[in-house]
Design a protein around this motif. Structure first.
Motif, mmCIF file in Angstrom:
data_model
loop_
_atom_site.group_PDB
_atom_site.id
_atom_site.type_symbol
_atom_site.label_atom_id
_atom_site.label_comp_id
_atom_site.label_asym_id
_atom_site.label_seq_id
_atom_site.Cartn_x
_atom_site.Cartn_y
_atom_site.Cartn_z
ATOM 1 N N LEU A 37 0.835 -1.200 0.000
ATOM 2 C CA LEU A 37 0.000 0.000 0.000
ATOM 3 C C LEU A 37 0.870 1.250 0.000
ATOM 4 O O LEU A 37 0.600 2.210 -0.733
ATOM 5 N N ARG A 40 1.976 2.079 -3.231
ATOM 6 C CA ARG A 40 0.821 2.368 -4.096
ATOM 7 C C ARG A 40 0.491 1.214 -5.036
ATOM 8 O O ARG A 40 -0.086 1.417 -6.088
ATOM 9 N N PHE A 42 -1.938 -1.098 -5.150
ATOM 10 C CA PHE A 42 -3.216 -1.365 -4.519
ATOM 11 C C PHE A 42 -3.703 -2.797 -4.745
ATOM 12 O O PHE A 42 -4.316 -3.392 -3.857
ATOM 13 N N GLY A 46 -4.329 -5.279 -1.670
ATOM 14 C CA GLY A 46 -5.645 -5.887 -1.466
ATOM 15 C C GLY A 46 -5.569 -7.398 -1.333
ATOM 16 O O GLY A 46 -6.218 -7.992 -0.465
ATOM 17 N N GLN A 87 -9.269 -1.096 5.791
ATOM 18 C CA GLN A 87 -8.326 -0.814 4.707
ATOM 19 C C GLN A 87 -8.689 -1.577 3.447
ATOM 20 O O GLN A 87 -8.579 -1.052 2.341
ATOM 21 N N LEU A 91 -9.581 0.078 -0.114
ATOM 22 C CA LEU A 91 -8.879 -0.278 -1.357
ATOM 23 C C LEU A 91 -9.861 -0.654 -2.458
ATOM 24 O O LEU A 91 -9.691 -0.253 -3.611
ATOM 25 N N ARG A 94 -11.282 2.485 -3.836
ATOM 26 C CA ARG A 94 -10.286 3.177 -4.668
ATOM 27 C C ARG A 94 -10.164 2.546 -6.052
ATOM 28 O O ARG A 94 -9.881 3.228 -7.028
ATOM 29 N N MET A 95 -10.355 1.234 -6.114
ATOM 30 C CA MET A 95 -10.218 0.526 -7.382
ATOM 31 C C MET A 95 -11.544 0.439 -8.144
ATOM 32 O O MET A 95 -11.648 -0.280 -9.125
#
Length: 189
Positions: A37, A40, A42, A46, A87, A91, A94-95
């Motif tokens: 993470l 970066r 991701f 994950g 978290q 994630l 974010r994706m």
């Protein structure tokens, strides 16, 4: 291969190496996931965090009598699990996987009725899925519960999230990373 459960005077002893413990594996995967993470990455983060969470099947020391010293450690592990769960959902959002997490987050919110971050994540997922009315309903459910049962208002971050949904041209939703809380044992992030 060595005997894991050994009879000793006064009872039994569990003989395992540290690397054989699920807790050690969990903490290692969490460290690796958080490192990914930080870089970066991701997707890798994950995967690693999800693998860490897969080691749990119920609450820590569920149905096992234990004393106050062990209870402190059980709470620490449970809090770490909740943070990792949070978290993992963050994630996914974010994706762009907001549709995929709505069901699981709805269950998490039901089992953690006062956990503001999980509510905020669900509100964001619903809003990003075009379910603005449902997102606002979840906000008002949280607001009512906090007010009626604890005499509190939602955090400023959660109130800002609501406001961003109400604004007709809101483009960026604030992150819900500053409020924390429990994950059902059977769903994945």
């Amino acid at each position: 291969m060595h005997d894991v459960l050994v009879t000793e005077s006064g009872g039994y002893s569990l003989k395992v190496e540290t690397q054989e413990l699920d807790l050690t594996s969990f903490e290692e995967r969490v460290r690796e996931g958080r490192a990914a993470l930080g870089e970066r990455d991701f997707v890798a983060a994950g995967v690693l965090l999800e693998k860490a969470l897969e080691l749990f099947h119920g609450s820590v020391l569920e149905n096992v009598p234990h004393g106050s010293v062990i209870e402190v450690q059980a709470r620490r592990i449970e809090q770490l699990r909740l943070a990792v769960t949070e978290q993992c959902y963050e994630l996914n959002l974010r994706m762009g996987r907001h549709h995929e997490v709505i069901g699981a987050l709805s269950e998490v919110v039901e089992t953690n009725p006062f956990h503001e971050n999980f509510h905020a994540l669900l509100i964001r997922a619903l809003h990003q899925s075009g379910q603005r009315v449902e997102a606002l309903r979840i906000y008002h459910m949280l607001q009512s519960r906090l007010n009626e049962e604890l005499g509190l208002d939602p955090s400023p971050e959660v109130m800002a999230l609501r406001q961003s949904i109400l604004e007709p041209f809101a483009s960026d939703l604030p992150a819900a990373g500053s409020v924390h809380g429990r994950r059902p044992h059977n769903e994945r992030c």
